[in-house]
Design an enzyme around this catalytic site. Structure first.
Site, mmCIF file in Angstrom:
data_model
loop_
_atom_site.group_PDB
_atom_site.id
_atom_site.type_symbol
_atom_site.label_atom_id
_atom_site.label_comp_id
_atom_site.label_asym_id
_atom_site.label_seq_id
_atom_site.Cartn_x
_atom_site.Cartn_y
_atom_site.Cartn_z
ATOM 1 N N PHE A 192 0.822 -1.216 0.000
ATOM 2 C CA PHE A 192 0.000 0.000 0.000
ATOM 3 C C PHE A 192 0.851 1.259 0.000
ATOM 4 O O PHE A 192 0.402 2.319 0.417
ATOM 5 C CB PHE A 192 -0.976 -0.002 1.186
ATOM 6 N N PRO A 208 -9.838 -10.176 -14.759
ATOM 7 C CA PRO A 208 -10.964 -9.563 -14.035
ATOM 8 C C PRO A 208 -11.143 -10.117 -12.622
ATOM 9 O O PRO A 208 -11.660 -9.413 -11.763
ATOM 10 C CB PRO A 208 -12.182 -9.917 -14.901
ATOM 11 N N GLY A 223 -4.387 0.509 -15.068
ATOM 12 C CA GLY A 223 -4.021 0.413 -13.649
ATOM 13 C C GLY A 223 -5.237 0.531 -12.767
ATOM 14 O O GLY A 223 -6.151 1.309 -13.009
ATOM 15 N N GLY A 272 -4.989 -0.442 -9.013
ATOM 16 C CA GLY A 272 -4.698 -0.702 -7.606
ATOM 17 C C GLY A 272 -5.122 0.401 -6.659
ATOM 18 O O GLY A 272 -5.368 0.157 -5.487
ATOM 19 N N GLU A 273 -5.188 1.619 -7.131
ATOM 20 C CA GLU A 273 -5.389 2.730 -6.201
ATOM 21 C C GLU A 273 -6.722 3.431 -6.367
ATOM 22 O O GLU A 273 -7.271 3.979 -5.413
ATOM 23 C CB GLU A 273 -4.219 3.720 -6.332
#
Ligand SMILES: Cc1cc2nc3c(=O)[nH]c(=O)nc-3n(C[C@H](O)[C@H](O)[C@H](O)COP(=O)(O)OP(=O)(O)OC[C@H]3O[C@@H](n4cnc5c(N)ncnc54)[C@H](O)[C@@H]3O)c2cc1C
Ligand code: SF4
Ligand code: FES
Ligand code: FES
Lengths: 159, 341, 758
Positions: C242, C652, C722, C724-725
């Protein structure tokens, strides 16, 4: 202290400090690193193992205090190549990301079903709340337990 | 963690024998004695790791489960052995049916793993979660280092107590089960070098006053063997309401243990204990008195709540706590009155 | 299915696939750095400072050294000269540790105790007596003694601006003028920070959970004056990052020094509370937001000023105005960011570092504006939607924001919402609905990879990638199998070791884009060699065919007319054994030396906001249902729906988990997480995960995720944006907006807690 620990059906003779926790005994002395240290203070559940069939936190358990009682860790869940239904369900449902909480989640999940606390999603959520997952896999953990619970035939179960 | 000798006691006699050396430390507080009993270890091992507790001898009393590990329910009340695990008491059918406030106070506490480990005796002796107490790098903590001051006063105090505090310590007693025992007027069975005694649960813990390090009226080496909860017409109509930021696995910010005996909506007897902001397990006789003889309504519940918090002392961030405590009690009382039994 | 060049692909990209490392993870065999078996290790335990500013005046180590099992103690006096301090997350000087007696912050490493056992090391550490020369510290905003530094623009940092925002705001018929606060937050990955160092002669091997193997390697080599080739970092599985394991931190070099002194492996596993101060965190921020609009809802002015706390020596900042300024069409924009220096540890990257705090302000402000205008919050965003970056005037490479809003609103049941605050109830619970925009810039970096393919159709891809839970192993297996015409199980993926070719750190959501594109490039290199050999030979069926038209499908080389030849036959022409390719990929727009810098741990990212050609962001819309108890005001979030458009989704299944995890982070961020600081001492107080609250299972109900299909041929060849965030970005505001809707209380600080609503 000299002691004998029974882990996953095998006896281990060890010479340990009286201060050594079950978690550190497993990880640092027996070489079973599946059980994880996420806090060492009873706050996360990553170190969950079964002691005489009940889920406990190995980080707050002294190794010396569990002599003569059966310890089961995540390494003892599968039977040979055959994954425990809970392990298979975790993979199928993508019930983890980093995987660090997973050994503890699995040990808790198997116990949760055996305890009879997996009858509803609400019960699963409550009784799995002692296992933090910082990646946030919770909904998928619940789905995996829901699926695995009926497959946990009594014959799969160790006493 | 400091080095200690680990001893396993096969039975009560062996435990008391081992505890006798602690009795030599007379005048010292039970929790600070050099010999500590080990039950679930979920308080003791945690605090030893943090260097807060430094016993020289740790006596494992889990072998006493054979003598003090039972739950008995009868017409006179409920007997709970000190070595009963929280999880087992929470699931016991008679406890759930006849003493729901006890079952709920246990099942809403900690996590199932901890409840499988922790004993009822150890549970009532759990120690404050005050972070200034738990982190030994804070020099000032009268509870940990008598006479050193109190670092918590003036710091972030959201988790601190507002009832029963002193200018020497504002720590919260964190346990849930103790609230249920206090409300139901339980007694504690104690064995010690000096023999057996039974005391009201309300007298087990002490107010901090100017000796916050002496948390209970137990003498060093004394052993809790069990609890007795008297039967009463109110025990079935009882509940434990726990308020917290997250839904589970968190100590209470506010809690109320309540039991009611109602006669056509009028309170014949009320039992009230509060938590989450109390210096010790806190039975509110004031709230009980305010309710007795009155119909249980929003208004009487409010009046009881006002009485319960009349003496509250706030410091900073904890200013909201009396209001939250009042609302928690009102909600608990109304919910309890509405219970189908 | 076809790729960007119109070639058919194996159809595996976009198909859900279970994790190829799943079995290791569920059996306890996945090896995290602290699980590495070691011969005769010594154990380290850190001693950290109990003051926040001053000096170590002296240490009494007698009791420690007399502790049975204790071997050695490192302090600034005996090893301080052996290490150069590491740089901070921004590559500039930061606080130091054992290099000197100076104390910059609470919980700074001031000694390392080494012992035969963990128990002895901890006991020895507890016995260290430190004498401090303490000075009065400054804790945070408004504390006496802080230094205020308004930031200036430079090559990498801008204050987006346009038009005359002050005048436009003054003249605006409808205005919002509000201040917002976000708290200190800590990542608290479940894995404790650990470091193990092993020397073999001059060679140092470091086992440490990291999001950036080459940066860590380069940093330690530089700090210890070692040859880069002599340092190896290994991190095959990371127990959550993270951002916390993004930049090198000080502990690593000291453990290396310890192992060198003791001539044996040294293992450090830090405690949870130490993790709060020996690594980074998300700093507290403040915001002043001014929005001006016409009565029909068009934005005329946006002024966003932010303040962030950092340490004394570091100006690390996240400057999320780079995001908020380009969210909506607006002719007049002004932004500014100020760093406030206090006696604190340096903050660092934490999941969507700029966007999470800054979008909280903007998206709450948009909700406030919607109420001021009497408009639906979704409609307000539609009115101000744009396909052009309002700051630079460049087109968005793709922007499917309103498609996301519509998809999520439908699934959520937004139409059932009565906009009046406090109007919706379920028994004793007040119900509120809230929504917000999520976004994240699309970043990509240079990367290298080694790929081999056997004639039997087994492939191995090697690169120094990072598996933090994102599904990185599986992602690469899918891309390689897809491109080489194999099954996913035919692909072995090797990562997590700096002996493998470098890729950028796993941060800024660049991982999927950077690694999948280099993997695809490696596959293309092998395809080309097979195709060239096939068309050049007279013997084969493809003699004279255009090599560009040959594809790999189902372990065969396939021509445009459907004729095919087994892989084994095609491969035998190229090489008797495995065919190997070693490729580097430098995305267009990066400097040519980007590849070389990568080997030194300096990966320059092509950032979505600062590209020459387009502005590249992923977008999403997040909806939350909040319930507040009418008496006791507990706040629960039983339901969330989010829709995201992030270009190509390789897997997915794992992407769903990432989005969902991001949303759950958002629930924690909005309702639970806050590091408490003692203002008198500048020390963290709740440094454990019973008091630093993160959501538990029972806090999370339904979290639905909708994938909005999006093809983006501009962002990078594979069209990967992307994921992840972005999942956390809209949640703070969506929840605050839902709390307002439920209760009529506009809470402009996080986390929102019971006491805010009593
Ligand atoms: C993360 C976490 C969360 C928790 N959450 C909650 C919560 O929400 N609510 C709650 O109520 N509790 C909570 N707890 C506290 C937990 O319930 C207590 O730690 C536990 O009940 C203590 O019981 P034990 O048997 O483990 O005690 P031990 O740790 O074995 O003993 C505690 C103390 O009591 C002494 N002792 C033990 N038994 C006896 C005896 N029979 N006679 C005399 N002395 C004795 C020991 O010497 C020691 O000093 C939590 C704990 C943790 C770690
Ligand atoms: S409140 Fe009590 S326990 Fe906490 S620091 Fe003060 S004296 Fe110690
Ligand atoms: S490591 Fe045991 S509960 Fe966290
Ligand atoms: S999978 Fe990472 S903490 Fe649960």
């Amino acid at each position: 202290m000299e002691m004998t620990l029974n882990v996953n059906g095998r006896d281990h003779r060890l010479s340990l400090d009286s201060r050594t926790t079950l978690l550190d005994a497993l990880r640092e002395h027996i070489g079973l690193t599946g059980s994880k240290k996420g806090c060492d203070q009873g706050q996360c559940g990553a170190c969950t193992v079964h002691l005489a069939g009940r889920r406990v936190l190995s980080c707050l358990t002294l190794a010396a205090a569990v002599q003569g009682r059966a310890v089961t860790t995540v390494e003892g869940l599968a039977q040979g190549e055959n994954l425990h239904p809970m392990q298979a369900a975790f993979i199928a449902h993508d019930a983890f990301q980093c995987g660090y909480c997973t050994p503890g989640q699995l040990m808790s999940a198997v116990a949760c079903v055996r305890e009879g606390h997996a009858a509803s999603d609400e019960a699963i959520r409550e009784y799995m709340s002692g296992n933090l997952c910082r990646c946030g896999a919770y909904p998928k953990i619940v789905a995996a337990i829901r699926e695995a619970a009926p497959q946990m035939a009594p014959k799969m179960e160790r006493a | 963690m400091r080095p200690f000798r680990y001893e396993h006691a096969a039975d009560r006699e062996a435990a008391l024998q081992a505890g006798r050396s602690a009795a030599a430390a007379a005048g010292e507080a039970h929790v600070r004695a050099p010999v500590q009993y080990l039950a679930g270890g979920t308080t003791l091992i945690d605090l030893m790791k943090l260097d807060v507790m430094r016993p020289e001898v740790v006596v494992d009393i889990n072998g006493l489960a054979r003598q003090h590990g039972e739950i008995r329910s009868g017409p006179d009340g409920l007997q709970l052995g000190a070595l009963v695990r929280m999880a087992d008491a929470a699931e016991h059918p008679a406890v759930r049916r006849d003493y729901p406030v006890i079952a709920q106070s246990l099942e809403l506490a900690a996590s199932q793993q901890l409840r499988n480990m922790a004993s009822l005796g150890g549970n009532v002796l759990q120690r404050t979660r005050c972070n200034y107490f738990r982190d030994v790098t804070w020099a000032a903590c009268n509870k940990r280092a008598p006479g050193s001051g109190c670092a918590a006063i003036g710091g972030p105090d959201r988790g601190m107590a507002v009832l029963g505090v002193s200018e020497h310590c504002i720590a919260n007693y964190p346990g849930d089960f103790a609230g249920a025992l206090a409300a139901l007027g339980a007694t504690v069975d104690i064995e010690g070098p000096g023999g057996r005694r039974v005391i009201p649960f309300e007298e087990l813990h002490r107010l901090p006053g100017d000796t916050p390090h002496i948390e209970t009226n137990l003498a060093p080496g004394e052993l809790i063997t069990g609890f007795s909860v008297p039967a009463g017409p109110w025990t079935r109509r009882s509940l434990y309401l726990k308020i917290r930021d997250r839904q589970s696995y968190e100590f209470a910010i506010a809690s109320a243990a309540v039991a009611l005996d109602l006669d056509a909506g009028v309170v014949r007897e009320a039992r009230v204990a509060l938590g989450g902001m109390v210096a010790k397990p806190w039975r509110s006789h004031e709230a009980e008195a305010a309710l007795r003889g009155h119909p249980l309504t929003e208004g009487s519940a409010q009046a009881a709540a006002a009485a319960a918090f009349a003496q509250a002392v706030v410091h900073g961030e904890d200013r909201f706590k009396p209001e939250l405590g009042r609302r928690t009690l009102v909600r608990a009382l109304l919910q309890c009155a509405a219970m189908e039994i | 299915m076809a790729d960007d060049a119109g070639r058919p692909t194996g159809g595996l990209i976009g198909q859900p696939h279970v994790r190829i490392d799943g079995r290791l993870k569920v059996t306890g065999q996945a090896r995290y750095p602290a699980d590495e078996p070691l011969a005769n290790p010594a154990y380290a335990y850190l001693v950290i400072s109990a003051i926040s500013r001053g000096r170590v005046a002296g240490m009494d180590l007698a009791a420690t050294k007399a502790t049975p099992g204790v071997i050695d103690v490192l302090t600034h006096e005996n090893v301080g000269q052996e290490v150069k301090p590491p740089m901070g997350p921004d590559g500039k000087p930061t606080t130091t540790t054992l290099e000197s007696d100076q104390i910059w912050h609470d919980g700074q490493i001031i000694a390392v105790v080494l012992a035969e056992t963990y128990e002895a090391a901890r006991e020895g550490a507890y016995k260290v007596v430190v004498r401090y020369a303490a000075e009065a510290p400054s804790a945070t905003f408004d504390s006496p003694g802080v230094e205020v530094e308004p930031l200036k623009a430079n090559e990498t940092r801008h204050d987006p601006a346009k038009g005359d925002a002050a005048a436009a705001f003054a003249a605006a018929p409808v205005k919002i003028d509000a201040r917002y606060d976000t708290p200190i937050q800590h990542h608290n990955p479940l894995e404790l920070f650990s470091t193990t160092c092993v020397w073999e002669g001059p060679k140092l091997t470091i086992h440490e959970g990291t999001q950036n193997l080459y940066w860590l390697k380069g940093s330690v080599a530089g700090q210890l004056g070692l040859d880069l080739a002599d340092v190896r970092t290994i991190s095959r599985f990371v127990g959550g990052g993270f951002g916390s394991k993004g930049a090198p931190t000080s502990r690593t070099a000291w453990i290396a020094v310890a192992a060198r002194r003791l001539k044996r492996p040294v293992k450090l596993v830090t405690t949870r509370d130490q993790g709060f101060t020996i690594a980074t965190h998300r700093a507290e921020t403040r915001h002043h937001l001014q929005l001006g609009a016409t009565p029909d809802g068009r934005l005329t002015a946006l002024v966003h000023e932010g303040w962030e706390v950092s340490s004394r020596p570091s100006s690390y900042n996240v400057s999320g105005t780079a995001t908020t300024a380009r969210m909506y069409a607006c002719p007049n924009i002004a932004t500014k960011v100020t760093v406030v220096h206090a006696d604190r540890n340096t903050p660092g990257f934490m999941r969507a570092p700029p966007d999470t705090p800054y979008m909280f302000a903007l998206e709450c402000g948009m909700d406030e504006l919607a109420y001021a205008l009497g408009k639906d919050p979704i409609e307000l965003r539609r009115i101000n939607d744009t396909q052009t970056d309002p700051v630079s005037g460049k087109p968005y490479s793709s922007r499917s924001l309103m498609k996301c809003f519509d998809a999520a609103a439908g699934k959520f049941g937004w139409a059932k919402r009565d906009p009046k605050p406090g109007s919706m109830r379920d028994g004793d619970w007040l119900v509120g609905y809230g929504c917000a925009t999520a976004c994240y810039p699309c970043n990509i970096g240079p990367a290298a990879a080694r790929l081999s393919l056997t004639p039997k159709g087994k492939a191995t891809i090697q690169l120094a990638g990072h598996e933090l839970g994102t599904g990185a192993y599986t992602l690469l297996a899918i891309v390689v199998a897809d491109r080489l015409g194999l099954q996913v199980d035919d692909v072995q993926v090797m990562m997590g070791d700096s002996d493998l070719p470098p890729v950028p750190g796993a941060g800024g959501s660049n991982n999927a884009a950077s690694t999948s594109n280099v993997a695809a490039k490696a596959c293309e290199a092998i395809r080309q060699r097979l195709a060239m050999a096939a068309v050049r030979t007279n013997a084969g069926i493809f003699a004279g065919v255009d090599p560009a038209t040959l594809t790999l499908v189902n372990r065969a080389l396939v021509g445009p007319d459907g004729r095919s030849e087994p892989l084994e036959t095609a491969a035998s022409r190229v090489s008797p054994g495995a065919i190997e390719a070693h490729v580097e990929n430098v995305p267009q727009g990066l400097p040519p030396d980007a590849a070389a810098a990568l080997y030194h741990g300096r990966a320059s990212l092509l950032r979505g906001q600062s590209r020459e050609d387009v502005t590249a962001f992923a977008f999403g819309a997040q909806f939350v249902e909040i319930r507040v108890h009418r008496r006791t005001c507990e706040i629960r979030a039983p339901r969330a729906v989010a829709a995201f458009a992030s270009g190509t989704i390789v897997n997915p299944l794992a992407a769903h988990s990432q989005y969902q995890g991001g949303a759950i982070w958002g629930i924690g961020s909005a309702l639970h997480e806050q590091t408490e600081i003692d203002l008198r001492t500048a020390r963290y107080v709740n440094h454990n995960i019973a008091d630093y609250l993160v959501p538990v299972n029972a806090d999370i109900g339904e979290v639905d995720v909708i994938f909005v299909p999006e093809e983006d041929h501009e962002v990078n060849p594979l069209g990967v944006k992307g994921i992840g965030e972005i999942g956390i970005v809209g949640m703070n505001a969506a929840i605050a907006n839902a709390v307002f809707h439920a209760t009529g209380r506009r809470i402009r600080k996080l986390p929102i807690r019971i006491e805010d609503l009593l």
